[in-house]
Design a protein around this motif. Structure first.
Motif, short mmCIF file in Angstrom:
data_model
loop_
_atom_site.label_atom_id
_atom_site.label_comp_id
_atom_site.label_asym_id
_atom_site.label_seq_id
_atom_site.Cartn_x
_atom_site.Cartn_y
_atom_site.Cartn_z
N PRO A 75 0.82 -1.21 0.00
CA PRO A 75 0.00 0.00 0.00
C PRO A 75 0.85 1.27 0.00
CG PRO A 75 -0.09 -1.08 2.14
CD PRO A 75 0.73 -1.94 1.25
N VAL A 76 0.34 2.26 -0.70
CA VAL A 76 0.92 3.60 -0.71
C VAL A 76 -0.21 4.55 -0.32
CG1 VAL A 76 1.94 5.41 -2.15
CG2 VAL A 76 2.62 3.03 -2.47
N VAL A 77 -0.02 5.28 0.78
CA VAL A 77 -1.03 6.24 1.22
C VAL A 77 -0.75 7.55 0.50
CG1 VAL A 77 -2.00 7.46 3.19
CG2 VAL A 77 -1.27 5.08 3.44
N LEU A 82 -6.86 8.44 0.74
CA LEU A 82 -6.62 7.58 -0.42
C LEU A 82 -5.41 6.67 -0.25
CD1 LEU A 82 -7.46 6.87 -3.34
CD2 LEU A 82 -5.97 8.72 -4.10
N MET A 83 -5.62 5.38 -0.45
CA MET A 83 -4.56 4.38 -0.42
C MET A 83 -4.67 3.55 -1.68
SD MET A 83 -3.84 1.45 2.47
CE MET A 83 -4.83 0.10 1.85
N ARG A 84 -3.51 3.26 -2.28
CA ARG A 84 -3.45 2.41 -3.47
C ARG A 84 -2.33 1.40 -3.29
NH1 ARG A 84 -4.21 7.35 -7.58
NH2 ARG A 84 -6.46 7.21 -7.67
N PHE A 85 -2.33 0.37 -4.13
CA PHE A 85 -1.26 -0.62 -4.11
C PHE A 85 -0.32 -0.38 -5.29
CE2 PHE A 85 -4.16 -2.70 -1.26
CZ PHE A 85 -3.32 -3.35 -0.38
N ARG A 86 0.98 -0.51 -5.01
CA ARG A 86 2.02 -0.36 -6.04
C ARG A 86 2.94 -1.58 -5.97
NH1 ARG A 86 0.52 4.19 -8.49
NH2 ARG A 86 -0.01 5.94 -7.17
N LEU A 87 3.44 -2.00 -7.14
CA LEU A 87 4.33 -3.16 -7.20
C LEU A 87 5.59 -2.93 -6.37
CD1 LEU A 87 4.29 -4.44 -10.89
CD2 LEU A 87 3.33 -5.52 -8.88
N SER A 97 7.02 7.26 4.11
CA SER A 97 6.09 8.27 3.60
C SER A 97 5.90 9.38 4.63
CB SER A 97 4.74 7.62 3.28
OG SER A 97 4.06 7.32 4.49
N LYS A 98 5.20 10.41 4.23
CA LYS A 98 4.89 11.50 5.17
C LYS A 98 3.97 11.01 6.29
CE LYS A 98 1.19 13.39 2.31
NZ LYS A 98 0.75 14.51 1.51
N PHE A 99 3.36 9.82 6.10
CA PHE A 99 2.51 9.23 7.13
C PHE A 99 3.30 8.25 8.02
CE2 PHE A 99 -0.21 10.39 3.56
CZ PHE A 99 -1.13 11.20 4.19
N GLY A 100 4.62 8.13 7.75
CA GLY A 100 5.48 7.28 8.57
C GLY A 100 5.43 5.80 8.22
N ILE A 101 4.97 5.48 7.02
CA ILE A 101 4.81 4.09 6.59
C ILE A 101 5.86 3.77 5.53
CG2 ILE A 101 3.22 2.46 5.48
CD1 ILE A 101 0.96 4.38 6.50
N LEU A 102 6.45 2.57 5.60
CA LEU A 102 7.37 2.13 4.56
C LEU A 102 6.59 1.77 3.31
CD1 LEU A 102 9.89 -0.05 6.59
CD2 LEU A 102 10.34 2.14 5.49
N LYS A 108 5.65 4.20 -9.23
CA LYS A 108 5.21 2.93 -9.83
C LYS A 108 3.71 2.96 -10.14
CE LYS A 108 8.81 0.05 -8.10
NZ LYS A 108 9.19 -1.25 -8.48
N LYS A 109 3.33 2.16 -11.10
CA LYS A 109 1.95 2.08 -11.55
C LYS A 109 1.06 1.48 -10.45
CE LYS A 109 -0.61 -0.46 -14.95
NZ LYS A 109 -0.52 -1.64 -15.77
N GLU A 110 -0.16 1.99 -10.36
CA GLU A 110 -1.13 1.43 -9.42
C GLU A 110 -1.51 0.02 -9.88
OE1 GLU A 110 -5.64 2.15 -7.68
OE2 GLU A 110 -4.79 3.62 -9.05
N ILE A 111 -1.65 -0.87 -8.90
CA ILE A 111 -1.96 -2.28 -9.16
C ILE A 111 -3.24 -2.65 -8.41
CG2 ILE A 111 -1.16 -4.64 -8.63
CD1 ILE A 111 0.37 -3.38 -10.91
#
Length: 182
Positions: A75-77, A82-87, A97-102, A108-111
């Motif tokens: 996941p990428v926040v 909004l959250m999406r998945f990236r390869l 991220s700015k939200f503190g998540i790896l 990368k393209k949304e998956i």
């Protein structure tokens, strides 16, 4: 006695922080069997998470899935809603991220994954879940379900995170399976 989601969340997070080291190993072969059952021999995209905050460590599973030629997405926040998945490939660096998540690189393209593994704070027998309270997964899973109706949603938790009953509302997303060390 019924508890509110926020109280259940607090209690479960405290318990997880305290007890996570006492848990025996997870047998991820069961997850591979689940994949085989639902997707036959198709090489699917697995949407997963990079463990943090004493969540179930699924890195061995992700490594094995990658060796078996499954694609992995994390996941990428992207905003407060909004959250999406990236390869992501196992050896690729992750960025805080700015939200503190790896997360994998945002370029990368949304998956849209076929199987989504969701970290849980608490769960019940009816496959209801409590997350961290922001609704990212609920919104994202609803979107994935609309696009890929045959996607499977699997919660990952320790057995001691199970609750008698979790209060639900119309925005909550019910999972297909919940997997624990038991």
């Amino acid at each position: 006695m019924k508890y509110s989601k926020s109280l259940l969340r607090k209690k479960s997070l405290l318990k997880r922080n305290k007890m996570h080291l006492e848990v025996k190993k997870f047998n991820f072969n069961l997850v591979f069997r689940l994949i085989k059952k639902h997707f036959k021999s198709k090489k699917i995209i697995i949407g997963a998470y990079y463990p943090a905050n004493y969540e179930v460590n699924i890195l061995n599973f992700l490594e094995e899935a990658s060796k078996n030629k499954f694609k992995i997405a994390l996941p990428v926040v992207q905003s407060s809603t909004l959250m999406r998945f990236r390869l992501w490939a196992i050896k690729e660096p992750l960025f805080v991220s700015k939200f503190g998540i790896l997360e994998p690189e945002n370029k990368k393209k949304e998956i849209i994954p076929d199987l989504v593994i969701v970290p849980l704070v608490a769960f019940d027998r009816q496959l209801n879940r409590i997350g961290y309270g922001r609704g990212y997964y609920d919104r994202c899973l609803h979107k994935i379900k609309k696009i890929k109706n045959k996607s499977i949603f699997l919660g990952m938790a320790y057995y001691f995170q199970k609750c008698k009953s979790i209060p639900v509302n119309k925005h909550d997303f019910k999972l297909h399976y919940i997997f624990t060390e038991r």
